[in-house]
Design a protein around this motif. Sequence first.
Motif, PDB file in Angstrom:
ATOM      1  N   VAL A 188       0.541  -1.010   0.098  1.00 48.23           N
ATOM      2  CA  VAL A 188      -0.265  -0.301  -0.202  1.00 48.23           C
ATOM      3  C   VAL A 188       0.891   1.048  -0.201  1.00 48.23           C
ATOM      4  O   VAL A 188       0.805   2.656  -0.673  1.00 48.23           O
ATOM      5  CB  VAL A 188      -0.980   0.105   1.010  1.00 48.23           C
ATOM      6  CG1 VAL A 188      -1.623   1.041   1.000  1.00 48.23           C
ATOM      7  CG2 VAL A 188      -2.236  -0.829   0.727  1.00 48.23           C
ATOM      8  N   GLN A 189       2.192   1.296   0.470  1.00 48.25           N
ATOM      9  CA  GLN A 189       2.993   2.660   0.813  1.00 48.25           C
ATOM     10  C   GLN A 189       3.786   2.701  -0.180  1.00 48.25           C
ATOM     11  O   GLN A 189       3.927   3.952  -0.534  1.00 48.25           O
ATOM     12  CB  GLN A 189       3.573   2.719   2.156  1.00 48.25           C
ATOM     13  CG  GLN A 189       2.734   2.112   3.280  1.00 48.25           C
ATOM     14  CD  GLN A 189       3.155   2.125   4.987  1.00 48.25           C
ATOM     15  OE1 GLN A 189       4.122   2.385   5.228  1.00 48.25           O
ATOM     16  NE2 GLN A 189       2.364   1.823   5.844  1.00 48.25           N
ATOM     17  N   TYR A 190       4.385   1.921  -0.852  1.00 46.40           N
ATOM     18  CA  TYR A 190       5.270   2.302  -1.761  1.00 46.40           C
ATOM     19  C   TYR A 190       4.824   2.731  -3.105  1.00 46.40           C
ATOM     20  O   TYR A 190       4.892   3.728  -3.712  1.00 46.40           O
ATOM     21  CB  TYR A 190       5.373   0.645  -2.340  1.00 46.40           C
ATOM     22  CG  TYR A 190       6.888   1.135  -3.505  1.00 46.40           C
ATOM     23  CD1 TYR A 190       7.959   1.858  -2.392  1.00 46.40           C
ATOM     24  CD2 TYR A 190       7.301   0.346  -4.234  1.00 46.40           C
ATOM     25  CE1 TYR A 190       9.400   2.084  -3.519  1.00 46.40           C
ATOM     26  CE2 TYR A 190       8.132   0.338  -5.223  1.00 46.40           C
ATOM     27  CZ  TYR A 190       8.846   1.342  -4.640  1.00 46.40           C
ATOM     28  OH  TYR A 190      10.613   2.185  -5.408  1.00 46.40           O
ATOM     29  N   PRO A 191       3.244   2.540  -3.393  1.00 43.56           N
ATOM     30  CA  PRO A 191       2.643   3.398  -4.287  1.00 43.56           C
ATOM     31  C   PRO A 191       2.429   4.601  -3.822  1.00 43.56           C
ATOM     32  O   PRO A 191       2.680   5.424  -5.315  1.00 43.56           O
ATOM     33  CB  PRO A 191       1.570   2.309  -4.887  1.00 43.56           C
ATOM     34  CG  PRO A 191       1.361   0.767  -4.661  1.00 43.56           C
ATOM     35  CD  PRO A 191       2.332   1.156  -3.227  1.00 43.56           C
ATOM     36  N   LEU A 192       1.978   5.104  -2.895  1.00 45.35           N
ATOM     37  CA  LEU A 192       1.636   6.286  -2.473  1.00 45.35           C
ATOM     38  C   LEU A 192       2.730   6.599  -2.286  1.00 45.35           C
ATOM     39  O   LEU A 192       2.882   8.115  -2.621  1.00 45.35           O
ATOM     40  CB  LEU A 192       1.631   5.962  -0.627  1.00 45.35           C
ATOM     41  CG  LEU A 192      -0.351   5.937  -0.783  1.00 45.35           C
ATOM     42  CD1 LEU A 192      -0.850   5.012   0.426  1.00 45.35           C
ATOM     43  CD2 LEU A 192      -1.327   6.612  -1.786  1.00 45.35           C
ATOM     44  N   HIS A 197       2.263  11.339  -2.343  1.00 42.56           N
ATOM     45  CA  HIS A 197       1.116  11.326  -1.808  1.00 42.56           C
ATOM     46  C   HIS A 197       1.913  11.260  -0.215  1.00 42.56           C
ATOM     47  O   HIS A 197       1.561  10.642   0.695  1.00 42.56           O
ATOM     48  CB  HIS A 197       0.096  10.503  -2.211  1.00 42.56           C
ATOM     49  CG  HIS A 197      -0.542  10.772  -3.375  1.00 42.56           C
ATOM     50  ND1 HIS A 197      -0.215  11.891  -3.995  1.00 42.56           N
ATOM     51  CD2 HIS A 197      -0.661   9.694  -3.955  1.00 42.56           C
ATOM     52  CE1 HIS A 197      -1.363  11.443  -5.596  1.00 42.56           C
ATOM     53  NE2 HIS A 197      -1.019  10.868  -5.494  1.00 42.56           N
ATOM     54  N   VAL A 198       1.995  12.471   0.411  1.00 40.36           N
ATOM     55  CA  VAL A 198       2.768  12.362   1.899  1.00 40.36           C
ATOM     56  C   VAL A 198       1.616  12.365   2.967  1.00 40.36           C
ATOM     57  O   VAL A 198       1.662  12.340   3.725  1.00 40.36           O
ATOM     58  CB  VAL A 198       3.049  13.959   1.508  1.00 40.36           C
ATOM     59  CG1 VAL A 198       3.642  14.068   3.677  1.00 40.36           C
ATOM     60  CG2 VAL A 198       4.010  14.149   0.898  1.00 40.36           C
ATOM     61  N   ALA A 199       0.063  12.468   2.516  1.00 42.15           N
ATOM     62  CA  ALA A 199      -0.972  12.612   3.402  1.00 42.15           C
ATOM     63  C   ALA A 199      -1.473  11.275   3.510  1.00 42.15           C
ATOM     64  O   ALA A 199      -1.952  10.605   4.547  1.00 42.15           O
ATOM     65  CB  ALA A 199      -2.448  13.644   3.221  1.00 42.15           C
ATOM     66  N   ALA A 204      -1.840   6.283   6.088  1.00 37.66           N
ATOM     67  CA  ALA A 204      -0.973   4.577   5.761  1.00 37.66           C
ATOM     68  C   ALA A 204      -0.684   3.989   6.378  1.00 37.66           C
ATOM     69  O   ALA A 204      -1.083   3.170   7.702  1.00 37.66           O
ATOM     70  CB  ALA A 204      -1.229   4.714   4.643  1.00 37.66           C
ATOM     71  N   LYS A 205       0.397   5.422   7.349  1.00 39.62           N
ATOM     72  CA  LYS A 205       1.513   4.581   8.003  1.00 39.62           C
ATOM     73  C   LYS A 205       0.991   4.170   9.304  1.00 39.62           C
ATOM     74  O   LYS A 205       0.788   3.670  10.530  1.00 39.62           O
ATOM     75  CB  LYS A 205       3.030   5.204   8.366  1.00 39.62           C
ATOM     76  CG  LYS A 205       4.086   5.442   8.930  1.00 39.62           C
ATOM     77  CD  LYS A 205       5.229   6.511   8.807  1.00 39.62           C
ATOM     78  CE  LYS A 205       6.512   5.474  10.080  1.00 39.62           C
ATOM     79  NZ  LYS A 205       6.849   4.162   9.866  1.00 39.62           N
ATOM     80  N   VAL A 206       0.654   4.945   9.919  1.00 42.10           N
ATOM     81  CA  VAL A 206      -0.693   5.567  11.235  1.00 42.10           C
ATOM     82  C   VAL A 206      -1.790   4.488  11.571  1.00 42.10           C
ATOM     83  O   VAL A 206      -1.687   3.170  12.281  1.00 42.10           O
ATOM     84  CB  VAL A 206      -1.132   6.553  11.446  1.00 42.10           C
ATOM     85  CG1 VAL A 206      -1.997   6.752  12.856  1.00 42.10           C
ATOM     86  CG2 VAL A 206      -0.653   7.436  12.268  1.00 42.10           C
ATOM     87  N   VAL A 207      -2.718   4.396  10.288  1.00 41.37           N
ATOM     88  CA  VAL A 207      -3.638   2.673  10.037  1.00 41.37           C
ATOM     89  C   VAL A 207      -3.333   1.894  10.092  1.00 41.37           C
ATOM     90  O   VAL A 207      -3.631   0.654  10.389  1.00 41.37           O
ATOM     91  CB  VAL A 207      -4.944   3.638   8.827  1.00 41.37           C
ATOM     92  CG1 VAL A 207      -5.448   1.536   9.076  1.00 41.37           C
ATOM     93  CG2 VAL A 207      -5.436   4.720   9.082  1.00 41.37           C
ATOM     94  N   MET A 208      -1.750   1.833   8.871  1.00 43.00           N
ATOM     95  CA  MET A 208      -1.711   0.401   9.083  1.00 43.00           C
ATOM     96  C   MET A 208      -0.205   0.100   9.881  1.00 43.00           C
ATOM     97  O   MET A 208       0.900  -0.806  10.039  1.00 43.00           O
ATOM     98  CB  MET A 208      -0.933  -0.223   7.672  1.00 43.00           C
ATOM     99  CG  MET A 208      -1.442  -0.262   6.932  1.00 43.00           C
ATOM    100  SD  MET A 208      -1.202  -0.301   4.837  1.00 43.00           S
ATOM    101  CE  MET A 208      -2.895  -0.302   4.197  1.00 43.00           C
ATOM    102  N   GLY A 209      -0.451   1.385  11.034  1.00 38.18           N
ATOM    103  CA  GLY A 209       1.029   0.637  12.023  1.00 38.18           C
ATOM    104  C   GLY A 209       0.235  -0.515  13.147  1.00 38.18           C
ATOM    105  O   GLY A 209       0.569  -1.145  12.879  1.00 38.18           O
TER     106      GLY A 209
END
Length: 236
Positions: A188-192, A197-199, A204-209
């Motif tokens: 998920v995060q690599y394409p972002l 897309h910083v926001a 994603a980092k928080v939700v997937m943390g």
Amino acid sequence: MNDPARRDSGSADPAPEETAPEVPEKAAYDTVEEAVRAQLSKALGGARGVVEAAIPTIGFTVSWIVTKELKLSLGIGAALAVVLLLVRLAQRSTVQFVLNSIFGIAIAALFALRSGKAQDAFLPGIIYNAGYAAALLLSIVVRWPLVGFIIGSVTGDPTAWHRDREIVRLCSRLTWLLLIPCLVRVAVQYPLYLAGHVAWLGAAKVVMGWPLQVAGLAAMVWLLARGRTPLDRPAS
């Protein structure tokens, strides 16, 4: 003429004092499942450790969305981590997990300031998850699943668990449950990251943390709750 009986009785050594039989200490864990649950909880730092890991990321992301200032946003994230550290020190509790967060912020700042791009603050986390997933997958493929070494840390013999096929199978399943969240984060995060897309990266980092970690741990607890595999220890 000396009396041999009297001489023997006078020179006889005193009878050794009787000692109470040693009582073996009660094992901290009786089953493999119980040991893994306890060690995983310790490694994550409990609910507080998970929340503390998310706060600096939230501060950085919100600051970037509002100000678009990279240095200011990184400074706010670092300041929040320092505040968490001071609270820990004031309470005289372990600072291990806050120090991990500060280290993560420092590496993120190094990447972002070097390139001047805010999305590069998330690149170390993506690289870490990719590398960790690769290591976990390799451990499963070679049939030395990483979770098995948690058993070894409890029993005192780092490799004895590998002789039991049932424990190896259980540890392989548990290692998969650690591996899947890492793969999802990278997917998920690599394409972002590539799209800049910083926001969305921050969200994603928080939700997937911690939420994703909690979901993975819940699956592990469910799997562990189904079994009662005896935890063998080497004889003293």
